[in-house]
Scaffold this active site. Structure first.
Site, PDB file in Angstrom:
ATOM      1  N   ASP A 142      -2.370  -1.325  -4.026  1.00  0.00           N
ATOM      2  CA  ASP A 142      -2.629   0.076  -4.345  1.00  0.00           C
ATOM      3  C   ASP A 142      -1.274   0.761  -4.432  1.00  0.00           C
ATOM      4  O   ASP A 142      -0.669   1.083  -3.416  1.00  0.00           O
ATOM      5  CB  ASP A 142      -3.503   0.694  -3.245  1.00  0.00           C
ATOM      6  N   HIS A 186     -12.171   1.834  -4.414  1.00  0.00           N
ATOM      7  CA  HIS A 186     -11.355   1.022  -5.312  1.00  0.00           C
ATOM      8  C   HIS A 186     -12.115  -0.246  -5.663  1.00  0.00           C
ATOM      9  O   HIS A 186     -12.846  -0.800  -4.820  1.00  0.00           O
ATOM     10  CB  HIS A 186     -10.049   0.582  -4.652  1.00  0.00           C
ATOM     11  N   TYR A 234       0.876  -1.171   0.000  1.00  0.00           N
ATOM     12  CA  TYR A 234       0.000   0.000   0.000  1.00  0.00           C
ATOM     13  C   TYR A 234       0.912   1.220   0.000  1.00  0.00           C
ATOM     14  O   TYR A 234       1.444   1.612   1.036  1.00  0.00           O
ATOM     15  CB  TYR A 234      -0.928  -0.007   1.217  1.00  0.00           C
TER      16      TYR A 234
END
Length: 357
Positions: free
Chosen positions: A221, A342, A181
């Protein structure tokens, strides 16, 4: 990726991965002899949940059905946003969920019940968590797979976790899986914005170059849109400002995740690490309906503004085995996002040759 929407139980060891405690789950790998062991995973899913607890409370039946139908071998989750174990003032345990207060125990129970129910009871789970309800990652691996090692930092140290729980690295016999992330670039040249992201990108570059001994699947991500094709409105994102502020360096201007500086560094990571963007490898054209993984607030100036910032990046030696790579959300109304900002992204590899194994 946090823009306009407002961190499984005991940490697994490298040799005997431990499933988070649940009534129908095994502890310390006890269930492993009962299943056929596969050498390598072939199907993967990544998803920024934007608070896993909120998704469990609001969107779990739909997401569970989606996972059941897709049947991935590995699930990588970002923005878990559940706090690490450890009382106030005491050292934290980022591989375990906080449960030293009545509210944290209740939240942990809710989450663990969800993760022990079908289909998630078929997975071992590893956590890397922040001290507070911020960031954090989780990695779910089917019980029929046995990672050789699971670590939580870019330097591969098993016991050390990255700040805010941003990394989980699982090594299998034939490949490694990196779930990250990435920190948001922010809008200013400050310690927690541009400077933090520059340091992160530098460390990622070092990691991929030094880890070339085994094929890598890097997912999560990544908080960057590499090319114009990866955003719905390039001009809008290039000109974006926060409260009228314009950074002194032109390459730092624009929407976090779409600044020229970030995009150049990401390109360097791919080139130096000999890595391939799996989705773009298969999908050469812009797809305004299903080609983006993050969508702005449906109300306001970001309505319909979308970015592809969630990825599967694979080593060049794996690219010929990339059979499918899909984003499972579409449209500006966030269909298939399961309550997050998302949507899930999946990767399917074909079987490797015997000599590869």
């Amino acid at each position: 990726m946090k823009r306009f929407f407002k961190p499984i139980e005991k940490e697994g060891s490298a040799k005997k991965p431990s499933l988070s405690p649940s009534k129908n789950g095994a502890e310390n790998g006890d269930a492993l002899p009962e299943v056929d062991v596969k050498k390598e995973p072939l199907k993967f899913l990544t998803w920024n949940a934007n608070s896993l607890l909120l998704r469990v409370k609001s969107n779990w039946p739909e997401f569970s059905n989606f996972v059941s139908n897709l049947d991935p071998d590995v699930i990588a989750i970002q923005e878990v946003r559940m706090p690490a174990a450890g009382s106030k003032g005491a050292p934290k345990k980022p591989g375990e969920l906080k449960d030293d207060t009545s509210s944290s125990r209740e939240e942990k129970q809710i989450l663990m019940r969800a993760l022990s129910s079908p289909p998630f009871g078929n997975y071992h789970v590893w956590w890397s968590l922040a001290d507070t309800k911020y960031a954090g990652t989780a990695l779910l691996v089917k019980k029929c797979l046995r990672p050789l090692k699971v670590s939580f930092s870019l330097d591969g140290t098993v016991s050390k976790h990255e700040p805010d729980g941003r990394v989980i690295l699982a090594e299998f016999e034939t490949l490694r899986i990196l779930n990250t992330y990435a920190p948001n670039n922010g809008w200013k040249d400050e310690e927690n914005s541009f400077q933090r992201r520059r340091k992160w990108d530098k460390r990622l570059l070092e990691f991929v170059v030094q880890s070339s001994d085994k094929p890598l699947i890097w997912c999560g991500d990544l908080n960057v849109s590499h090319e114009d094709i990866d955003v719905s409105h390039p001009e809008f994102f290039s000109a974006a400002k926060m409260n009228g502020y314009v950074p002194p360096n032109k390459e730092d201007c624009g929407q976090p995740g779409f600044t020229l500086a970030e995009r150049k560094r990401f390109g360097a990571i791919l080139k130096e690490g000999r890595l391939v963007d799996a989705y773009r490898y298969l999908h050469k054209e812009k797809d305004m309906e299903c080609g983006f993984s993050w969508s702005g607030n449906p109300i306001g100036k970001y309505r319909g503004k979308r970015m592809r910032i969630d990825y599967f990046i694979v080593s060049e030696k794996l690219k010929e085995r990339v059979a499918e790579c899909e984003m499972h959300g579409k449209g500006i109304e966030l269909e298939g996002f399961y309550g997050s900002d998302h949507c899930p992204v999946s990767l399917q590899l074909s079987e490797g040759c015997k000599e590869d194994k």
